[in-house]
Design an enzyme around this catalytic site. Structure first.
Site, PDB file in Angstrom:
ATOM      1  N   GLU A 273      44.368  56.606  55.113  1.00 12.79           N
ATOM      2  CA  GLU A 273      44.432  55.195  54.771  1.00 12.79           C
ATOM      3  C   GLU A 273      43.483  54.397  55.659  1.00 12.79           C
ATOM      4  O   GLU A 273      43.256  54.774  56.808  1.00 12.79           O
ATOM      5  CB  GLU A 273      45.844  54.652  54.994  1.00 12.79           C
ATOM      6  CG  GLU A 273      46.931  55.323  54.205  1.00 12.79           C
ATOM      7  CD  GLU A 273      48.303  54.735  54.501  1.00 12.79           C
ATOM      8  OE1 GLU A 273      49.200  54.917  53.667  1.00 12.79           O
ATOM      9  OE2 GLU A 273      48.458  54.090  55.557  1.00 12.79           O
TER      10      GLU A 273
ATOM     11  N   HIS B 103      55.489  51.279  53.543  1.00 12.67           N
ATOM     12  CA  HIS B 103      55.578  50.246  54.574  1.00 12.67           C
ATOM     13  C   HIS B 103      57.029  49.801  54.729  1.00 12.67           C
ATOM     14  O   HIS B 103      57.590  49.151  53.863  1.00 12.67           O
ATOM     15  CB  HIS B 103      54.701  49.024  54.312  1.00 12.67           C
ATOM     16  CG  HIS B 103      54.397  48.260  55.577  1.00 12.67           C
ATOM     17  ND1 HIS B 103      53.309  48.523  56.364  1.00 12.67           N
ATOM     18  CD2 HIS B 103      55.082  47.280  56.208  1.00 12.67           C
ATOM     19  CE1 HIS B 103      53.309  47.721  57.419  1.00 12.67           C
ATOM     20  NE2 HIS B 103      54.384  46.961  57.350  1.00 12.67           N
TER      21      HIS B 103
ATOM     22  N   HIS C 291      46.295  56.834  59.426  1.00 12.46           N
ATOM     23  CA  HIS C 291      45.628  55.546  59.230  1.00 12.46           C
ATOM     24  C   HIS C 291      44.796  55.245  60.476  1.00 12.46           C
ATOM     25  O   HIS C 291      45.233  54.524  61.373  1.00 12.46           O
ATOM     26  CB  HIS C 291      46.663  54.451  58.987  1.00 12.46           C
ATOM     27  CG  HIS C 291      46.086  53.154  58.537  1.00 12.46           C
ATOM     28  ND1 HIS C 291      46.750  52.306  57.669  1.00 12.46           N
ATOM     29  CD2 HIS C 291      44.914  52.537  58.823  1.00 12.46           C
ATOM     30  CE1 HIS C 291      46.016  51.225  57.459  1.00 12.46           C
ATOM     31  NE2 HIS C 291      44.895  51.344  58.156  1.00 12.46           N
TER      32      HIS C 291
END
Length: 237
Positions: free
Chosen positions: A70, A190, A43
């Site tokens: 991401e 997450h 990410h």
């Protein structure tokens, strides 16, 4: 079996803390695959405070499973993804100064923008996923963009799991049911951990992939990276 994609952002954070190349991000990613993980997630943020854009280019050359990138689809991110062409891009609405992702997309308000992004990435052969909260209307909104998958934002599940697992999972199970009805693939991520991942897997029908970074790397400090990867794989069977 649900696939495990390991987010290696924290490895890059540790490397960047001292400069140089210790730990070696590429070697660690290759080792994680060798230990059994079925994907690598990164990410990158615009300030490159952990994953650097060059890391994405380098990882694409050595990842033999699946590379998932991401991020918020602003221009530099779009350019990077179209250059690297990962197997999957996950669209996340995080602000540039966010410590970590903290919300899913409002797929209704941002339908036009998300539809354009999905069409762009899919036209380049990149599977697309939208980060979304477990709200039925937002699942419907994601489907309307033409996206391949959703990634359920699981912070709320992880937060409430210790007090009441059944209540914590309820909205996610309902969201998964709706996604399956709409023929959307389901990813999740997450704050998933060794403590809560098996219960989540057991109650989310059609769960294709989980992306886990912070908890997995933290657990590996005590238990070892090889061991932890295989502990997750066992729980995801």
């Amino acid at each position: 079996m649900t696939k495990l994609s390991v987010n290696v952002n924290k490895i890059a954070t540790l490397r960047n803390a001292r400069g140089g190349n210790v730990p070696d991000l590429l070697k660690t990613a290759a080792d994680i695959e060798r230990f059994g993980a079925q994907g690598i997630t990164i990410h990158p943020r615009p300030d490159e405070r952990h994953i650097k854009y060059q890391d994405a280019r380098d990882l694409k050359k050595i990842v033999t499973t699946e590379l998932n990138i991401e991020g918020n689809p602003e221009k530099s991110f779009i350019d990077l993804v179209l250059e690297v062409k990962p197997h999957q891009v996950t669209l996340v609405p995080d602000a540039p100064d966010a410590i970590t992702s903290n919300a899913g997309w409002d797929t209704i308000t941002h339908k036009t923008f998300l539809s354009e992004m999905v069409q762009l990435f899919k036209s380049h052969g990149i599977r697309t996923s939208i980060f979304v909260d477990p709200v039925l209307e937002l699942i419907d909104g994601a489907a309307a963009t033409g996206v391949d998958r959703i990634e359920l934002y699981t912070e709320a599940y992880a937060k409430h799991f210790p007090q009441d697992p059944n209540q914590a999972i309820a909205s996610y199970a309902a969201a998964a049911k709706r996604a399956n009805e709409l023929q959307l693939g389901i990813n999740a991520g997450h704050d998933l951990s060794l403590e809560n991942i098996q219960f989540f897997k057991q109650h989310i029908p059609g769960l294709l992939e989980v992306s886990i970074g912070h908890a997995l790397i933290s657990e590996a400090l005590y238990l070892g990276l090889d061991n932890v990867v295989n502990m997750y794989l066992h729980r995801l069977k």
